[in-house]
Design a protein around this motif. Structure first.
Motif, PDB file in Angstrom:
ATOM      1  N   CYS A  14      40.035 -11.395  70.465  1.00  0.00           N
ATOM      2  CA  CYS A  14      38.907 -10.503  70.759  1.00  0.00           C
ATOM      3  C   CYS A  14      37.869 -10.557  69.650  1.00  0.00           C
ATOM      4  O   CYS A  14      36.664 -10.563  69.922  1.00  0.00           O
ATOM      5  CB  CYS A  14      39.404  -9.081  70.958  1.00  0.00           C
ATOM      6  SG  CYS A  14      40.342  -8.847  72.470  1.00  0.00           S
ATOM      7  N   GLN A  15      38.323 -10.596  68.405  1.00  0.00           N
ATOM      8  CA  GLN A  15      37.377 -10.698  67.289  1.00  0.00           C
ATOM      9  C   GLN A  15      36.606 -12.005  67.336  1.00  0.00           C
ATOM     10  O   GLN A  15      35.407 -12.043  67.064  1.00  0.00           O
ATOM     11  CB  GLN A  15      38.118 -10.584  65.957  1.00  0.00           C
ATOM     12  CG  GLN A  15      38.571  -9.200  65.623  1.00  0.00           C
ATOM     13  CD  GLN A  15      39.400  -9.148  64.352  1.00  0.00           C
ATOM     14  OE1 GLN A  15      39.911 -10.164  63.888  1.00  0.00           O
ATOM     15  NE2 GLN A  15      39.544  -7.960  63.805  1.00  0.00           N
ATOM     16  N   ARG A  61      31.594 -14.832  68.326  1.00  0.00           N
ATOM     17  CA  ARG A  61      30.816 -15.852  69.038  1.00  0.00           C
ATOM     18  C   ARG A  61      29.636 -15.225  69.775  1.00  0.00           C
ATOM     19  O   ARG A  61      28.547 -15.781  69.809  1.00  0.00           O
ATOM     20  CB  ARG A  61      31.706 -16.621  70.009  1.00  0.00           C
ATOM     21  CG  ARG A  61      32.555 -17.670  69.335  1.00  0.00           C
ATOM     22  CD  ARG A  61      33.222 -18.597  70.328  1.00  0.00           C
ATOM     23  NE  ARG A  61      34.127 -17.910  71.226  1.00  0.00           N
ATOM     24  CZ  ARG A  61      35.401 -17.637  70.971  1.00  0.00           C
ATOM     25  NH1 ARG A  61      35.924 -17.978  69.810  1.00  0.00           N
ATOM     26  NH2 ARG A  61      36.147 -17.024  71.859  1.00  0.00           N
ATOM     27  N   PHE A  62      29.846 -14.045  70.382  1.00  0.00           N
ATOM     28  CA  PHE A  62      28.761 -13.354  71.078  1.00  0.00           C
ATOM     29  C   PHE A  62      27.647 -12.981  70.100  1.00  0.00           C
ATOM     30  O   PHE A  62      26.468 -13.210  70.372  1.00  0.00           O
ATOM     31  CB  PHE A  62      29.303 -12.092  71.759  1.00  0.00           C
ATOM     32  CG  PHE A  62      28.237 -11.251  72.394  1.00  0.00           C
ATOM     33  CD1 PHE A  62      27.748 -11.575  73.638  1.00  0.00           C
ATOM     34  CD2 PHE A  62      27.710 -10.158  71.740  1.00  0.00           C
ATOM     35  CE1 PHE A  62      26.764 -10.822  74.233  1.00  0.00           C
ATOM     36  CE2 PHE A  62      26.728  -9.387  72.309  1.00  0.00           C
ATOM     37  CZ  PHE A  62      26.250  -9.719  73.569  1.00  0.00           C
ATOM     38  N   ASP A  76      22.452 -12.894  66.202  1.00  0.00           N
ATOM     39  CA  ASP A  76      22.017 -13.515  64.949  1.00  0.00           C
ATOM     40  C   ASP A  76      21.334 -14.855  65.215  1.00  0.00           C
ATOM     41  O   ASP A  76      21.848 -15.916  64.879  1.00  0.00           O
ATOM     42  CB  ASP A  76      23.215 -13.738  64.022  1.00  0.00           C
ATOM     43  CG  ASP A  76      23.788 -12.443  63.519  1.00  0.00           C
ATOM     44  OD1 ASP A  76      23.065 -11.438  63.540  1.00  0.00           O
ATOM     45  OD2 ASP A  76      24.952 -12.441  63.106  1.00  0.00           O
ATOM     46  N   VAL A  77      20.177 -14.802  65.818  1.00  0.00           N
ATOM     47  CA  VAL A  77      19.431 -16.025  66.120  1.00  0.00           C
ATOM     48  C   VAL A  77      18.097 -15.977  65.391  1.00  0.00           C
ATOM     49  O   VAL A  77      17.609 -14.905  65.020  1.00  0.00           O
ATOM     50  CB  VAL A  77      19.214 -16.193  67.638  1.00  0.00           C
ATOM     51  CG1 VAL A  77      20.527 -16.449  68.339  1.00  0.00           C
ATOM     52  CG2 VAL A  77      18.547 -14.987  68.238  1.00  0.00           C
ATOM     53  N   LYS A  78      17.502 -17.154  65.174  1.00  0.00           N
ATOM     54  CA  LYS A  78      16.226 -17.199  64.457  1.00  0.00           C
ATOM     55  C   LYS A  78      15.106 -16.564  65.269  1.00  0.00           C
ATOM     56  O   LYS A  78      14.294 -15.817  64.745  1.00  0.00           O
ATOM     57  CB  LYS A  78      15.877 -18.638  64.111  1.00  0.00           C
ATOM     58  CG  LYS A  78      16.792 -19.224  63.062  1.00  0.00           C
ATOM     59  CD  LYS A  78      16.397 -20.624  62.695  1.00  0.00           C
ATOM     60  CE  LYS A  78      17.371 -21.183  61.673  1.00  0.00           C
ATOM     61  NZ  LYS A  78      17.089 -22.554  61.327  1.00  0.00           N
ATOM     62  N   GLY A  84      20.455 -10.342  74.119  1.00  0.00           N
ATOM     63  CA  GLY A  84      21.777  -9.946  73.664  1.00  0.00           C
ATOM     64  C   GLY A  84      21.981  -8.451  73.673  1.00  0.00           C
ATOM     65  O   GLY A  84      23.027  -7.953  74.094  1.00  0.00           O
ATOM     66  N   ILE A  85      20.974  -7.722  73.236  1.00  0.00           N
ATOM     67  CA  ILE A  85      21.079  -6.265  73.230  1.00  0.00           C
ATOM     68  C   ILE A  85      21.100  -5.736  74.654  1.00  0.00           C
ATOM     69  O   ILE A  85      21.838  -4.794  74.960  1.00  0.00           O
ATOM     70  CB  ILE A  85      19.927  -5.662  72.406  1.00  0.00           C
ATOM     71  CG1 ILE A  85      20.088  -6.093  70.945  1.00  0.00           C
ATOM     72  CG2 ILE A  85      19.893  -4.154  72.531  1.00  0.00           C
ATOM     73  CD1 ILE A  85      18.935  -5.764  70.065  1.00  0.00           C
TER      74      ILE A  85
END
Length: 76
Positions: free
Chosen positions: A26-27, A32-33, A39-41, A47-48
């Motif tokens: 799960c972690q 990965r998510f 955490d993208v440039k 994602g939110i």
């Protein structure tokens, strides 16, 4: 995601199904998510929005029994 259908039984047998193994899995999925969507440039709202949608769906599932009884209640 690189597992072929014929390799699926062997892949499932190689997994760690202990409580610690499930927590590590799960972690890893959570990490990965976060890496892929948060955490993208060039971050966006994708994602939110996915996390918020998941929260809404889980909240609805948890409260479905209560909501079902409210729907069937007659007001008079």
């Amino acid at each position: 995601m690189d597992v072929k259908l014929g390799q699926l039984p062997n892949w499932l047998a190689a997994r760690d199904y202990s409580p610690a193994g499930i927590v590590r899995g799960c972690q890893g999925g959570y990490n990965r998510f976060i890496k892929k969507y948060i955490d993208v440039k060039k971050g966006g709202i994708g994602g939110i929005a996915m996390m918020l949608t998941g929260y809404v769906i889980i909240s609805y599932i948890w409260n479905y029994d209560h909501l079902k009884h409210d729907r069937w209640r007659k007001y008079h």
